[in-house]
Design an enzyme around this catalytic site. Structure first.
Site, mmCIF file in Angstrom:
data_model
loop_
_atom_site.group_PDB
_atom_site.id
_atom_site.type_symbol
_atom_site.label_atom_id
_atom_site.label_comp_id
_atom_site.label_asym_id
_atom_site.label_seq_id
_atom_site.Cartn_x
_atom_site.Cartn_y
_atom_site.Cartn_z
ATOM 1 N N ASP A 35 56.782 29.964 -3.714
ATOM 2 C CA ASP A 35 57.784 29.596 -4.717
ATOM 3 C C ASP A 35 59.133 29.297 -4.063
ATOM 4 O OD1 ASP A 35 56.184 29.991 -7.131
ATOM 5 O OD2 ASP A 35 56.173 32.106 -6.558
ATOM 6 N N CYS A 63 59.487 48.516 -4.848
ATOM 7 C CA CYS A 63 58.268 48.278 -4.090
ATOM 8 C C CYS A 63 58.263 49.151 -2.842
ATOM 9 C CB CYS A 63 58.190 46.817 -3.652
ATOM 10 S SG CYS A 63 58.211 45.616 -4.996
ATOM 11 N N LYS A 67 51.297 28.325 -14.396
ATOM 12 C CA LYS A 67 50.559 28.192 -13.148
ATOM 13 C C LYS A 67 49.465 27.141 -13.305
ATOM 14 C CE LYS A 67 49.888 32.198 -11.102
ATOM 15 N NZ LYS A 67 50.282 32.847 -12.360
ATOM 16 N N CYS A 74 59.633 36.916 -1.453
ATOM 17 C CA CYS A 74 59.366 37.317 -2.838
ATOM 18 C C CYS A 74 60.087 36.423 -3.845
ATOM 19 C CB CYS A 74 59.788 38.762 -3.038
ATOM 20 S SG CYS A 74 59.532 39.364 -4.732
ATOM 21 N N ARG A 82 48.115 36.546 -22.906
ATOM 22 C CA ARG A 82 48.393 37.539 -21.879
ATOM 23 C C ARG A 82 49.888 37.605 -21.618
ATOM 24 N NH1 ARG A 82 46.242 32.919 -20.206
ATOM 25 N NH2 ARG A 82 46.912 31.854 -18.300
ATOM 26 N N ARG A 141 54.498 34.505 -21.218
ATOM 27 C CA ARG A 141 54.472 33.073 -20.936
ATOM 28 C C ARG A 141 53.278 32.375 -21.599
ATOM 29 N NH1 ARG A 141 57.154 31.810 -16.447
ATOM 30 N NH2 ARG A 141 56.515 33.820 -15.578
ATOM 31 N N TYR A 142 52.158 33.078 -21.694
ATOM 32 C CA TYR A 142 50.926 32.508 -22.249
ATOM 33 C C TYR A 142 50.560 33.240 -23.534
ATOM 34 C CZ TYR A 142 50.480 30.839 -17.415
ATOM 35 O OH TYR A 142 50.714 30.266 -16.185
ATOM 36 N N ARG A 156 60.752 37.266 -6.834
ATOM 37 C CA ARG A 156 61.639 38.110 -7.652
ATOM 38 C C ARG A 156 62.640 38.854 -6.769
ATOM 39 N NH1 ARG A 156 56.658 39.823 -10.919
ATOM 40 N NH2 ARG A 156 56.654 38.357 -12.654
ATOM 41 N N CYS A 176 58.879 41.941 0.536
ATOM 42 C CA CYS A 176 58.464 40.718 1.219
ATOM 43 C C CYS A 176 59.648 39.760 1.287
ATOM 44 C CB CYS A 176 57.296 40.065 0.479
ATOM 45 S SG CYS A 176 55.867 41.148 0.285
ATOM 46 N N ASP A 201 53.044 27.720 -9.262
ATOM 47 C CA ASP A 201 53.831 28.071 -10.446
ATOM 48 C C ASP A 201 54.880 26.988 -10.607
ATOM 49 O OD1 ASP A 201 53.586 30.358 -12.245
ATOM 50 O OD2 ASP A 201 53.409 31.540 -10.408
#
Length: 434
Positions: A358, A189, A402, A196, A180, A176-177, A198, A193, A395
């Site tokens: 989100d 996982c 972000k 989440c 990085r 995205r950047y 995702r 959560c 985000d």
């Protein structure tokens, strides 16, 4: 660790006691896994280290692309039954649904089963033990116990809320950047959560981890992206990978000259602290600096075991930061955040980000307003040291990145005059330099 649960048939008991959630109801199960990730690697990567005997049989779950190991059984204990009954009662569930067979008679049970079919469900024993069965609003349960409200999509919900797919040139990479990118070698996982972002892509057996070929292609992409200064391992939780496989990835990144910093996003030190061993810490302490960013949302997650896990990493020379999500009903008050951030700093973990929740599907009940989040950050500014202050960030939906969204402390009155507000909400005039 089970990825998702629906209808479960019992088999003879096996040695290792794990905990999971079945259609939103807490159930104790036993499990022949020496290590939760051993099965994931054995099944998905075929690179299992060691001589442990791992169950290879999986049974697909009806209406779901997920799978669970077939070799497990319910724990029959009075203590477990008592806790399950209290949890069920206090969280509005049907106690009769506990046992060897799911009870789908009630509409609520059927809806909870729909949640489990749509989104991955799992909890570790560490997190299960933290749940207060007497508290229907327990903040640990809120994060991990499925809720029928997850079926209520709103017009604001977005399947890919931060736009990962638009910035993913190949499997395992989100770029995205310019300087990085994310490398996501795994999409499972230890816990899932309920908020989440995702949640529609993690916990799926057929997409649980990159194949060797996909991983090598992702590393080649990084080698050819000369502007990339930092690689962030995310997922899924990269610390579910065995030290051997993690070492392979870190060694490959160490040979890429333009990659100068590696960051790892994880929940493992709090939700599965026993995985933070001296071997794992030594693996992370390599040629290039590795920063571990811990995801934790409530001070009760910082158990003695979690603190020891953080100390293991920091004492090995690995800097730690934290990221939290602002969650309605979990941590959306200044006292809770103050306690959390102070605990983190006391354990040598610098609060880094407080994320505005989100707009993932089925998560509206967790989301606060930006105005409420800004008010909290303004309150915290005067309560705790600057060491304890994370950036409150959003985000931008759709993938634009972000941005800080904290409170504004300065208002420009004219070309050189400003009104500055202190943490007590008192205004002060400030004249800029000529």
């Amino acid at each position: 660790m089970l990825w998702a649960c629906c209808v479960i048939e019992p088999v003879p008991p096996n040695p290792q006691d794990y905990a999971t959630l079945k259609t939103g109801l807490l159930v104790r199960v036993t499990y022949t896994l020496v290590d939760a990730m051993s099965w994931v690697e054995g099944q998905l990567l075929a690179t299992l280290a060691g001589d442990a005997t791992i169950p290879r049989t999986t049974r697909p779950i009806s209406g779901s692309s997920m799978a669970i190991p077939a070799n497990f059984d319910f724990m029959a204990s009075a203590q477990a039954a008592k806790m399950e009954n209290e949890l069920a009662t206090n969280h509005g569930l049907n106690p009769a649904a506990f046992g060897t067979k799911a009870n789908a008679d009630s509409d609520r049970d059927r809806r909870l089963e729909q949640v489990a079919n749509r989104f991955a469900v799992a909890i570790t024993p560490t997190m299960q033990d933290l749940i207060d069965p007497h508290d229907p609003n327990d903040p640990i349960a809120q994060q991990f116990v499925p809720d029928v409200r997850e079926l209520a999509d709103t017009l604001l919900d977005v399947s890919d809320p931060i736009g990962d797919s638009a910035h993913s040139p190949l499997p395992g990479i989100v770029h995205r950047y310019p300087d990085r990118l994310l490398l996501m070698p795994i999409r499972v996982c230890p816990v899932y959560c309920r908020f989440c972002f995702r949640r529609e892509t993690v916990g799926q057996a057929e997409k649980g981890a990159l194949s060797d070929a996909e991983l090598e292609a992702a590393l080649d992409y990084i080698r050819n992206s000369v502007t990339v200064w930092e690689v962030i391992l995310s997922g899924g939780d990269p610390l579910l990978l065995s030290p051997r496989r993690l070492q392979r990835i870190l060694d490959a990144l160490a040979t890429i000259d333009h990659v100068r910093v590696i960051r790892i996003h994880t929940r493992v030190p709090v939700v599965s602290p026993e995985r933070i061993t001296a071997e794992l810490a030594d693996t992370l302490h390599g040629e290039k600096p590795v920063y571990v960013v811990l995801h934790t949302n409530h001070p009760r997650e910082m158990t003695d075991a979690a603190r020891r896990a953080c100390a293991q990493l920091v004492d090995t020379g690995i800097p730690m930061l934290s990221q939290s999500v602002l969650l309605k009903g979990v941590n959306d008050d200044a006292a809770t955040l103050e306690t959390l951030f102070r605990l983190l700093v006391e354990n040598r973990v610098k609060p880094y980000y407080l994320h505005h929740a989100d707009r993932a599907p089925g998560t509206a009940h967790f989301r606060t307003s930006l105005k409420a989040g800004q008010a909290l950050m303004r309150d915290i500014r005067g309560r705790v040291s600057g060491l304890c202050q994370p950036d409150y960030v959003l985000d931008i939906p759709g993938g634009s990145g972000k941005v800080p969204v904290g409170p504004t402390w300065v208002d420009q009155l004219d070309e050189s005059h400003y009104r500055v507000t202190d943490y007590r909400a008192s205004p002060h005039d400030y004249v800029d330099e000529p």
